[in-house]
Design an enzyme around this catalytic site. Structure first.
Site, short mmCIF file in Angstrom:
data_model
loop_
_atom_site.label_atom_id
_atom_site.label_comp_id
_atom_site.label_asym_id
_atom_site.label_seq_id
_atom_site.Cartn_x
_atom_site.Cartn_y
_atom_site.Cartn_z
N ARG A 102 8.63 52.05 30.33
CA ARG A 102 8.39 51.06 31.38
C ARG A 102 6.90 50.78 31.44
O ARG A 102 6.09 51.70 31.53
CB ARG A 102 8.85 51.54 32.75
CG ARG A 102 8.24 50.68 33.87
CD ARG A 102 8.76 50.94 35.22
NE ARG A 102 10.12 50.45 35.36
CZ ARG A 102 10.70 50.15 36.53
NH1 ARG A 102 10.03 50.30 37.65
NH2 ARG A 102 11.93 49.72 36.57
N HIS A 129 13.76 42.96 31.91
CA HIS A 129 14.27 44.19 32.53
C HIS A 129 15.76 44.29 32.16
O HIS A 129 16.65 44.14 33.01
CB HIS A 129 14.07 44.09 34.05
CG HIS A 129 14.22 45.39 34.78
ND1 HIS A 129 14.43 46.60 34.14
CD2 HIS A 129 14.22 45.68 36.11
CE1 HIS A 129 14.53 47.56 35.04
NE2 HIS A 129 14.40 47.03 36.24
N GLN A 132 18.48 46.58 33.93
CA GLN A 132 18.82 46.08 35.26
C GLN A 132 19.92 45.02 35.16
O GLN A 132 20.91 45.04 35.90
CB GLN A 132 17.58 45.46 35.92
CG GLN A 132 17.84 44.84 37.27
CD GLN A 132 18.16 45.87 38.33
OE1 GLN A 132 17.42 46.83 38.51
NE2 GLN A 132 19.26 45.70 39.05
N ASP A 224 14.54 38.71 44.05
CA ASP A 224 13.64 39.80 43.67
C ASP A 224 12.32 39.56 44.41
O ASP A 224 12.10 38.48 44.97
CB ASP A 224 13.43 39.77 42.14
CG ASP A 224 12.60 40.93 41.60
OD1 ASP A 224 12.34 41.90 42.35
OD2 ASP A 224 12.21 40.88 40.41
N CYS A 265 17.53 43.60 42.77
CA CYS A 265 17.29 44.75 41.89
C CYS A 265 16.66 45.91 42.65
O CYS A 265 16.80 47.06 42.24
CB CYS A 265 16.41 44.34 40.72
SG CYS A 265 14.85 43.58 41.22
N ARG A 293 23.04 51.24 37.99
CA ARG A 293 21.97 51.46 37.00
C ARG A 293 22.27 52.71 36.18
O ARG A 293 22.07 52.75 34.97
CB ARG A 293 20.60 51.63 37.69
CG ARG A 293 20.11 50.46 38.52
CD ARG A 293 19.84 49.24 37.68
NE ARG A 293 18.98 49.53 36.54
CZ ARG A 293 17.65 49.77 36.59
NH1 ARG A 293 17.01 49.69 37.74
NH2 ARG A 293 16.96 50.03 35.49
N1 NVA Z 1 10.19 41.96 39.16
C1 NVA Z 1 10.00 43.29 39.71
C2 NVA Z 1 11.18 44.15 39.41
C3 NVA Z 1 11.11 45.56 39.93
C4 NVA Z 1 12.29 46.36 39.56
C5 NVA Z 1 8.72 43.88 39.13
O1 NVA Z 1 8.49 43.72 37.92
O2 NVA Z 1 7.97 44.48 39.88
N1 CP Z 2 15.29 48.07 40.05
C1 CP Z 2 14.37 48.90 39.53
O1 CP Z 2 14.05 48.86 38.34
O2 CP Z 2 13.88 49.81 40.41
P1 CP Z 2 12.68 50.82 40.15
O3 CP Z 2 11.44 50.01 40.02
O4 CP Z 2 12.68 51.73 41.34
O5 CP Z 2 12.98 51.57 38.87
#
Ligand code: NVA
Ligand code: CP
Length: 310
Positions: A102, A129, A132, A224, A265, A293
Site C-alpha cells: 500500500r 484500490h 476494495q 468516498d 470503502c 474485505r
Molecule cells: N480514496 C481513499 C480510500 C481509502 C481507503 C484514499 O486513498 O485515501
Molecule cells: N477501505 C480501506 O482500504 O480501509 P483502510 O484504509 O483502513 O485499509
C-alpha cells in the site's frame, strides 16, 4: 487457474477470472476460517500509507489459516530510503510467498511484481484500490442479487483510486456504472475509453455526469472521502467543490427507490461526503462491505498461491 498471478489492477483480469474470485469469496465466507491452508506460508505487508481494514483483512485472513504475515512499515525498512524497489523486491521474493503493498505510486507495486517473482497485491495506490472493489462487488451481490445489470453510482471525487477501480471492475462485470462528479474531477479519458470498450463487451453502460439526478434508479450509491491520503492540502478546496455531492437523505430520495443500498470503502467523514443518517441508517451496508474485505482478500491469496482447491 490464477496461481502465480499478482493483482495490481483489474485491468489485467478477465471477467471470468474476476467472477471466479467472487464465487470463491462466497465459498470461503461460508467456511469461516475453519481450514489451515496458509500453513507454512509467509506474507510481507508493506505500508507507506495508513490502513485499518486492508492491513487487518490481510493479517487475519492469512493468520487464521496458519500463515505468517509480517507487517513492514516503510518508516522501518530500507525501501525508499537506502534501497531501490528492485532490490527490496528481489530480497522479499526470496523470503516470502507473497507481498502486499500500500502506498503512493502504481509504478512501485508494478516494480515489486516484476522483480520479486511472487504474487504481489495492490492494497491501494494513488491510482487503484482493486481489493476494495472486489469486496464491493460481493457486497452488492449479497444485498441485491447477481451484479450483472445492476446500477452502481459512485458520487464524489471521480478521479480517485476507488472510483477508478469501480469503473474497471464494473465495466468488466456488466454492472451499469455511473460516476457523478464535477467535470474537474472526471476520471481520466484514457481509462474511460478502455473501460467503455469493456462495457461494450459486457453489455453494460458507463456514464460520467456532473448532475446528481443521474443517481436515479441506482441499486447502490457509493461515496468516498473528498481528499484521499496524500491530498491533505486539497481538503478545503475539495470540500467547497464537492459539497453539492454529499450523500444525504435528499440524494438517496433522488434514486426514486427505497431499496437502494449505500456503500463506502471507509474511513468515512460524517458531515462531509456522507450524512450520519445515511451511513448509520437502514440502507447502509458499510459494515458488511468492510467484513467482505477479509473474505475477498483470502480468496485472492488462496487462488494466486494455488491453494484454492484444498
Ligand atoms: N480514496 C481513499 C480510500 C481509502 C481507503 C484514499 O486513498 O485515501
Ligand atoms: N477501505 C480501506 O482500504 O480501509 P483502510 O484504509 O483502513 O485499509
Amino acid at each position: 487457474m490464477l496461481k502465480g498471478r499478482s493483482l495490481l489492477t483489474w485491468l489485467d483480469y478477465t471477467p471470468e477470472e474476476i467472477r471466479y474470485l467472487l464465487d470463491l469469496s462466497k465459498k470461503i465466507k461460508a467456511q469461516r476460517g475453519a481450514l489451515q491452508r496458509f500453513s507454512g506460508k509467509t506474507l510481507a505487508l508493506l505500508f507507506e500509507k495508513r490502513s485499518t481494514r486492508t492491513r487487518c483483512a490481510f493479517e487475519t485472513a492469512f493468520g487464521e489459516e496458519g500463515g505468517h504475515p509480517v507487517f513492514l512499515s516503510t518508516d522501518d525498512i530500507q525501501l525508499g530510503a537506502k534501497e531501490s524497489i528492485e532490490d527490496t523486491a528481489r530480497v522479499l521474493g526470496r523470503m516470502f510467498n507473497a507481498i502486499q503493498f500500500r502506498g503512493f505510486k502504481q509504478s512501485t507495486v508494478q516494480t515489486l511484481a516484476e522483480y520479486s517473482g511472487v504474487p504481489v497485491y495492490n492494497g491501494l495506490t494513488d491510482d487503484f484500490h482493486p481489493t476494495q472493489a472486489l469486496a464491493d462487488m460481493l457486497t452488492i451481490e449479497e444485498s441485491c442479487g447477481s451484479i450483472t445489470g445492476k446500477h452502481l453510482v459512485f458520487i464524489g471525487d471521480g478521479r480517485n483510486n476507488v472510483a477508478r477501480s469501480l469503473v474497471v471492475i464494473g465495466s468488466k462485470l456488466g454492472v451499469h456504472t455511473t460516476i457523478i462528479t464535477p467535470p474537474s474531477l472526471n476520471p481520466d479519458p484514457a481509462l474511460l475509453a478502455q473501460c467503455k470498450a469493456f462495457a461494450l463487451l459486457s453489455g453494460s453502460r458507463l456514464t460520467v455526469s456532473a448532475d446528481t439526478a443521474a443517481v436515479s434508479g441506482a441499486d447502490a450509491v457509493y461515496t468516498d472521502v473528498w481528499a484521499s491520503m496524500g491530498e491533505e492540502a486539497k481538503k478545503a478546496q475539495r470540500a467547497s467543490l464537492l459539497k453539492p455531492y454529499q450523500v444525504n437523505s435528499h440524494l438517496m430520495e433522488q434514486t426514486g427507490r427505497a431499496d437502494t443500498i449505500f456503500l463506502h470503502c471507509l474511513p468515512a467523514i460524517r458531515g462531509e461526503e456522507v450524512s450520519a443518517e445515511i451511513i448509520d441508517g437502514p440502507q447502509s451496508r458499510v459494515w458488511d462491505e468492510a467484513e467482505n474485505r477479509k473474505h475477498t482478500i483470502k480468496a485472492l491469496m488462496l487462488a494466486t498461491l494455488g491453494l484454492d482447491n484444498q
